[in-house]
Design an enzyme around this catalytic site. Structure first.
Site, PDB file in Angstrom:
ATOM      1  N   ILE A  36       0.928  -1.288   0.118  1.00 27.52           N
ATOM      2  CA  ILE A  36      -0.064   0.019  -0.084  1.00 27.52           C
ATOM      3  C   ILE A  36       1.023   1.125   0.066  1.00 27.52           C
ATOM      4  O   ILE A  36       0.596   2.205  -0.586  1.00 27.52           O
ATOM      5  CB  ILE A  36      -1.127  -0.087   1.256  1.00 27.52           C
ATOM      6  CG1 ILE A  36      -1.858  -1.219   1.141  1.00 27.52           C
ATOM      7  CG2 ILE A  36      -1.886   1.202   1.196  1.00 27.52           C
ATOM      8  CD1 ILE A  36      -2.707  -1.634   2.343  1.00 27.52           C
ATOM      9  N   LEU A  59      -6.107 -13.975  -0.209  1.00 28.54           N
ATOM     10  CA  LEU A  59      -6.703 -14.608  -1.282  1.00 28.54           C
ATOM     11  C   LEU A  59      -6.310 -14.083  -2.831  1.00 28.54           C
ATOM     12  O   LEU A  59      -6.049 -14.878  -3.337  1.00 28.54           O
ATOM     13  CB  LEU A  59      -8.312 -14.288  -1.163  1.00 28.54           C
ATOM     14  CG  LEU A  59      -9.258 -14.931  -2.001  1.00 28.54           C
ATOM     15  CD1 LEU A  59      -9.223 -16.371  -1.952  1.00 28.54           C
ATOM     16  CD2 LEU A  59     -10.661 -14.475  -1.829  1.00 28.54           C
ATOM     17  N   SER A  74      12.207  -5.623   5.093  1.00 25.27           N
ATOM     18  CA  SER A  74      11.838  -6.945   5.802  1.00 25.27           C
ATOM     19  C   SER A  74      10.656  -7.543   4.934  1.00 25.27           C
ATOM     20  O   SER A  74      10.684  -8.876   4.849  1.00 25.27           O
ATOM     21  CB  SER A  74      11.587  -6.824   7.093  1.00 25.27           C
ATOM     22  OG  SER A  74      10.309  -6.023   7.471  1.00 25.27           O
ATOM     23  N   ASN A  75       9.858  -6.976   4.107  1.00 28.28           N
ATOM     24  CA  ASN A  75       8.730  -7.645   3.375  1.00 28.28           C
ATOM     25  C   ASN A  75       8.517  -6.958   2.219  1.00 28.28           C
ATOM     26  O   ASN A  75       7.480  -6.879   1.655  1.00 28.28           O
ATOM     27  CB  ASN A  75       7.562  -7.574   4.217  1.00 28.28           C
ATOM     28  CG  ASN A  75       6.569  -8.641   3.818  1.00 28.28           C
ATOM     29  OD1 ASN A  75       6.829  -9.686   3.007  1.00 28.28           O
ATOM     30  ND2 ASN A  75       5.314  -8.324   4.160  1.00 28.28           N
ATOM     31  N   PHE A 122     -11.312 -21.767   2.080  1.00 28.89           N
ATOM     32  CA  PHE A 122     -11.667 -22.274   3.605  1.00 28.89           C
ATOM     33  C   PHE A 122     -13.020 -22.178   4.022  1.00 28.89           C
ATOM     34  O   PHE A 122     -13.398 -21.389   4.792  1.00 28.89           O
ATOM     35  CB  PHE A 122     -10.744 -21.133   4.591  1.00 28.89           C
ATOM     36  CG  PHE A 122      -9.248 -21.162   3.832  1.00 28.89           C
ATOM     37  CD1 PHE A 122      -8.593 -22.485   3.848  1.00 28.89           C
ATOM     38  CD2 PHE A 122      -8.536 -20.048   4.016  1.00 28.89           C
ATOM     39  CE1 PHE A 122      -7.135 -22.669   3.391  1.00 28.89           C
ATOM     40  CE2 PHE A 122      -7.046 -20.265   3.696  1.00 28.89           C
ATOM     41  CZ  PHE A 122      -6.466 -21.296   3.209  1.00 28.89           C
ATOM     42  N   SER A 169      -7.054  -0.875  10.488  1.00 24.95           N
ATOM     43  CA  SER A 169      -7.565  -2.393   9.686  1.00 24.95           C
ATOM     44  C   SER A 169      -9.152  -2.421  10.487  1.00 24.95           C
ATOM     45  O   SER A 169      -9.379  -2.138  11.548  1.00 24.95           O
ATOM     46  CB  SER A 169      -6.859  -3.286  10.089  1.00 24.95           C
ATOM     47  OG  SER A 169      -7.419  -4.528   9.714  1.00 24.95           O
ATOM     48  N   ARG A 179     -10.447 -21.777   8.207  1.00 22.94           N
ATOM     49  CA  ARG A 179      -9.105 -21.296   8.654  1.00 22.94           C
ATOM     50  C   ARG A 179      -9.534 -20.819   9.860  1.00 22.94           C
ATOM     51  O   ARG A 179     -10.350 -19.862  10.072  1.00 22.94           O
ATOM     52  CB  ARG A 179      -8.762 -20.477   7.568  1.00 22.94           C
ATOM     53  CG  ARG A 179      -7.251 -19.735   8.054  1.00 22.94           C
ATOM     54  CD  ARG A 179      -6.788 -18.946   6.983  1.00 22.94           C
ATOM     55  NE  ARG A 179      -7.416 -17.564   6.814  1.00 22.94           N
ATOM     56  CZ  ARG A 179      -6.991 -16.631   5.756  1.00 22.94           C
ATOM     57  NH1 ARG A 179      -5.860 -16.819   5.139  1.00 22.94           N
ATOM     58  NH2 ARG A 179      -7.868 -15.654   5.736  1.00 22.94           N
ATOM     59  N   GLY A 215      -9.714 -18.561  12.923  1.00 23.96           N
ATOM     60  CA  GLY A 215      -9.859 -17.320  13.091  1.00 23.96           C
ATOM     61  C   GLY A 215     -10.495 -16.360  12.182  1.00 23.96           C
ATOM     62  O   GLY A 215     -10.562 -15.158  12.326  1.00 23.96           O
ATOM     63  N   ASP A 216     -10.766 -17.124  11.026  1.00 25.99           N
ATOM     64  CA  ASP A 216     -11.727 -16.224   9.877  1.00 25.99           C
ATOM     65  C   ASP A 216     -13.021 -15.694  10.588  1.00 25.99           C
ATOM     66  O   ASP A 216     -13.706 -16.550  11.362  1.00 25.99           O
ATOM     67  CB  ASP A 216     -11.786 -17.044   8.901  1.00 25.99           C
ATOM     68  CG  ASP A 216     -10.697 -16.868   7.699  1.00 25.99           C
ATOM     69  OD1 ASP A 216     -10.025 -15.821   7.751  1.00 25.99           O
ATOM     70  OD2 ASP A 216     -10.632 -17.799   6.867  1.00 25.99           O
ATOM     71  N   TYR A 239      -1.924  -9.478  15.944  1.00 22.60           N
ATOM     72  CA  TYR A 239      -1.819  -8.578  14.798  1.00 22.60           C
ATOM     73  C   TYR A 239      -3.025  -7.606  15.187  1.00 22.60           C
ATOM     74  O   TYR A 239      -2.812  -6.397  15.107  1.00 22.60           O
ATOM     75  CB  TYR A 239      -1.765  -9.155  13.562  1.00 22.60           C
ATOM     76  CG  TYR A 239      -2.368  -8.023  12.494  1.00 22.60           C
ATOM     77  CD1 TYR A 239      -1.446  -7.152  11.825  1.00 22.60           C
ATOM     78  CD2 TYR A 239      -3.710  -8.194  11.941  1.00 22.60           C
ATOM     79  CE1 TYR A 239      -2.019  -6.249  11.066  1.00 22.60           C
ATOM     80  CE2 TYR A 239      -4.058  -7.439  10.871  1.00 22.60           C
ATOM     81  CZ  TYR A 239      -3.357  -6.504  10.558  1.00 22.60           C
ATOM     82  OH  TYR A 239      -3.717  -5.340   9.601  1.00 22.60           O
ATOM     83  N   LYS A 270      -3.266  -3.250  16.197  1.00 25.40           N
ATOM     84  CA  LYS A 270      -3.803  -2.171  15.674  1.00 25.40           C
ATOM     85  C   LYS A 270      -4.520  -1.369  16.679  1.00 25.40           C
ATOM     86  O   LYS A 270      -4.929  -0.104  16.517  1.00 25.40           O
ATOM     87  CB  LYS A 270      -4.769  -2.600  14.492  1.00 25.40           C
ATOM     88  CG  LYS A 270      -3.741  -3.262  13.178  1.00 25.40           C
ATOM     89  CD  LYS A 270      -3.041  -2.053  12.573  1.00 25.40           C
ATOM     90  CE  LYS A 270      -2.169  -2.648  11.379  1.00 25.40           C
ATOM     91  NZ  LYS A 270      -1.111  -1.645  10.926  1.00 25.40           N
TER      92      LYS A 270
HETATM   93  C1  UD1 Z   1      -7.099 -10.410   7.421  1.00 31.26           C
HETATM   94  C2  UD1 Z   1      -7.637  -9.360   8.082  1.00 31.26           C
HETATM   95  C3  UD1 Z   1      -6.947  -7.849   7.714  1.00 31.26           C
HETATM   96  C4  UD1 Z   1      -5.589  -8.028   7.579  1.00 31.26           C
HETATM   97  C5  UD1 Z   1      -5.106  -9.147   6.705  1.00 31.26           C
HETATM   98  C6  UD1 Z   1      -3.743  -9.085   6.354  1.00 31.26           C
HETATM   99  C7  UD1 Z   1      -9.905  -9.448   9.194  1.00 31.26           C
HETATM  100  C8  UD1 Z   1     -11.566  -9.270   8.817  1.00 31.26           C
HETATM  101  N1  UD1 Z   1      -9.073  -8.969   8.209  1.00 31.26           N
HETATM  102  O1  UD1 Z   1      -7.886 -10.425   6.126  1.00 31.26           O
HETATM  103  O2  UD1 Z   1      -7.442  -6.770   8.445  1.00 31.26           O
HETATM  104  O3  UD1 Z   1      -4.939  -6.801   7.063  1.00 31.26           O
HETATM  105  O4  UD1 Z   1      -5.726 -10.241   6.986  1.00 31.26           O
HETATM  106  O5  UD1 Z   1      -3.511 -10.371   5.931  1.00 31.26           O
HETATM  107  O6  UD1 Z   1      -9.377  -9.672  10.050  1.00 31.26           O
HETATM  108  N2  UD1 Z   1      -8.967 -17.350   1.818  1.00 31.26           N
HETATM  109  C9  UD1 Z   1      -9.247 -18.705   0.911  1.00 31.26           C
HETATM  110  N3  UD1 Z   1      -8.288 -19.231   0.720  1.00 31.26           N
HETATM  111  C10 UD1 Z   1      -6.796 -18.964   0.620  1.00 31.26           C
HETATM  112  C11 UD1 Z   1      -6.920 -17.259   1.203  1.00 31.26           C
HETATM  113  C12 UD1 Z   1      -7.906 -16.811   1.687  1.00 31.26           C
HETATM  114  O7  UD1 Z   1     -10.382 -19.117   1.037  1.00 31.26           O
HETATM  115  O8  UD1 Z   1      -5.927 -19.345   0.394  1.00 31.26           O
HETATM  116  C13 UD1 Z   1     -10.491 -16.589   1.979  1.00 31.26           C
HETATM  117  C14 UD1 Z   1     -10.428 -16.305   3.499  1.00 31.26           C
HETATM  118  O9  UD1 Z   1     -10.804 -17.437   4.231  1.00 31.26           O
HETATM  119  C15 UD1 Z   1     -11.385 -15.110   3.747  1.00 31.26           C
HETATM  120  C16 UD1 Z   1     -10.960 -14.427   2.462  1.00 31.26           C
HETATM  121  O10 UD1 Z   1     -10.404 -15.420   1.630  1.00 31.26           O
HETATM  122  O11 UD1 Z   1     -12.645 -15.519   3.797  1.00 31.26           O
HETATM  123  C17 UD1 Z   1     -10.093 -13.133   2.323  1.00 31.26           C
HETATM  124  O12 UD1 Z   1      -8.845 -13.878   3.111  1.00 31.26           O
HETATM  125  P1  UD1 Z   1      -7.384 -13.116   3.291  1.00 31.26           P
HETATM  126  O13 UD1 Z   1      -7.187 -12.395   2.021  1.00 31.26           O
HETATM  127  O14 UD1 Z   1      -6.325 -13.808   4.009  1.00 31.26           O
HETATM  128  O15 UD1 Z   1      -7.903 -11.716   4.089  1.00 31.26           O
HETATM  129  P2  UD1 Z   1      -8.713 -11.512   5.606  1.00 31.26           P
HETATM  130  O16 UD1 Z   1      -8.417 -12.870   6.284  1.00 31.26           O
HETATM  131  O17 UD1 Z   1     -10.051 -11.245   5.328  1.00 31.26           O
END
Ligand code: UD1
Length: 346
Positions: free
Chosen positions: A14, A203, A36-37, A221, A127, A298, A300-301, A152, A156
């Site tokens: 960002i 994602l 670092s990233n 997930f 966030s 997953r 914690g989602d 994390y 915030k």
């Molecule tokens: C989370 C945090 C966000 C943080 C971000 C950093 C929440 C609501 N959001 O975002 O504040 O900045 O992480 O990494 O806590 N998914 C799959 N398969 C995958 C990857 C993701 O199905 O391989 C799904 C996840 O279950 C989720 C969605 O895609 O429903 C988005 O996931 P992701 O992109 O990791 O973001 P958040 O977890 O929403």
């Protein structure tokens, strides 16, 4: 003389898009990043888009002495945008001390430096994670802050509290916290974009890396959530739209338009999109079938969360303008561009 803005974490995802928007609006940008990233090549991308190579200092702002020396060197900084932080939810549960040490110390060091060198304005990368699973959707800035679901997320929340208290105690200081929903996509030039190191957690990079053949299959997930198609819902916001909001926040403070010394804005589209809808968008814009399978949830989602961005729309005069497909296409173009440059990557 152009106003000079310090962007911490400016070679990150960002941060780099925000550096571009700032430069294009005539600001002078100086970046601090410890890489670092992120990669130093990002500066080439910023230069390719804007024609300007921002000043860059490589160090960790947890290093107080180094930060002090930086402020001695750059005495004309008008405002700070603070992106530099660790951001992987899963990693934070494994290494909580690293997250607390890094994310809290960096902000406190910066604020100390800003007070000492009379830099009055800071924009902070927050966030939607601070809301947890909200009781009411879409979520407004007034929604109660729930206990954080990860270290994390807790950093915030604590950083927002540190800002609120520090601003209250120091009249010369003002802050804006921007609560991002899910930033995705890349600059339309494909010169900069998201560059996850190793296997992506998020994602969209996972979708585009699967689409290009780097990953065999996307794991979805869970499809047993209480949502129309059973998969999680999020508010995916275009990273360039998001970057523009930072420029507006900076201008708001520089022009004394803030309504309070500490303001908070949700930055999202106001639309909730499911994981399956994201896959469909990718298939539309790329013309490719995506290999995916449904796996378990997953840990914690959050089930579903999307923004009420009305306050940002009205107060900042800002709206997320890009469509989902446009944004997904930008992510796909970036993936293809990057693959061409680095065919050996894994
Ligand atoms: C989370 C945090 C966000 C943080 C971000 C950093 C929440 C609501 N959001 O975002 O504040 O900045 O992480 O990494 O806590 N998914 C799959 N398969 C995958 C990857 C993701 O199905 O391989 C799904 C996840 O279950 C989720 C969605 O895609 O429903 C988005 O996931 P992701 O992109 O990791 O973001 P958040 O977890 O929403």
């Amino acid at each position: 003389m152009a106003d000079r803005i310090l962007v911490t974490g400016g070679t990150g995802y960002i941060g780099s898009h925000t550096a571009v928007e700032l430069i294009q609006k005539g600001f002078e940008v100086v970046i601090i990043d410890n890489l670092s990233n992120s990669y130093i090549d990002t500066l080439d991308g910023i230069e390719a888009i804007t024609g300007v190579r921002p000043a860059f200092a490589q160090f960790d702002i947890c290093d107080r002495a180094r930060l002090q020396a930086f402020f001695e060197q750059y005495t004309d900084i008008r405002a700070v945008i603070h992106f530099a932080a660790c951001k992987a939810v899963g990693e934070s549960t494994q290494k909580p001390l690293m997250y607390y040490r890094n994310n809290l110390n960096s902000l406190m060091n910066l604020l100390d430096g800003m007070l000492q060198y009379h830099i009055p304005y800071i924009v902070f990368s927050s966030s939607c994670t601070v809301y947890g699973q909200p009781d009411v959707l879409p979520v407004t800035e007034q929604a109660p802050i729930k206990p954080a679901t990860s270290p994390y997320g807790n950093t915030k929340q604590i950083c927002e509290a540190i800002l609120r208290d520090t601003v209250k105690a120091n009249e010369g200081l003002a802050a804006i916290a921007l609560r991002y929903f899910n930033p995705i996509g890349a600059h339309p030039s494909a010169c900069i974009g998201e560059l996850p190191i190793g296997v992506p957690n998020n994602l969209v990079p996972f979708i585009t890396q699967t689409g290009i053949g780097l990953r065999p299959c996307l794991n979805v997930f869970g499809n047993d959530y209480n949502t129309p198609d059973g998969t999680n819902i999020r508010d995916y916001i275009n990273v360039v739209d998001l970057a523009k909001a930072h420029v507006i926040a900076i201008e708001r403070m520089l022009r004394h338009k803030s309504k309070a010394n500490f303001e908070i804005f949700n930055l999202g589209t106001g639309r909730g999109v499911s994981v399956l809808e994201m896959i469909q968008s990718f298939e539309r814009v790329s013309g490719r079938k995506l290999n995916y399978k449904i796996t378990g949830r997953r840990p914690g989602d959050t089930e579903q969360v999307w923004a009420d961005p009305t306050y940002a729309n009205q107060e900042l005069g800002w709206t997320a303008e890009s469509s989902l497909d446009e944004t997904m296409l930008s992510a796909w173009k970036w993936e293809q561009h990057y693959q061409q440059l680095h065919p050996e990557r894994k």
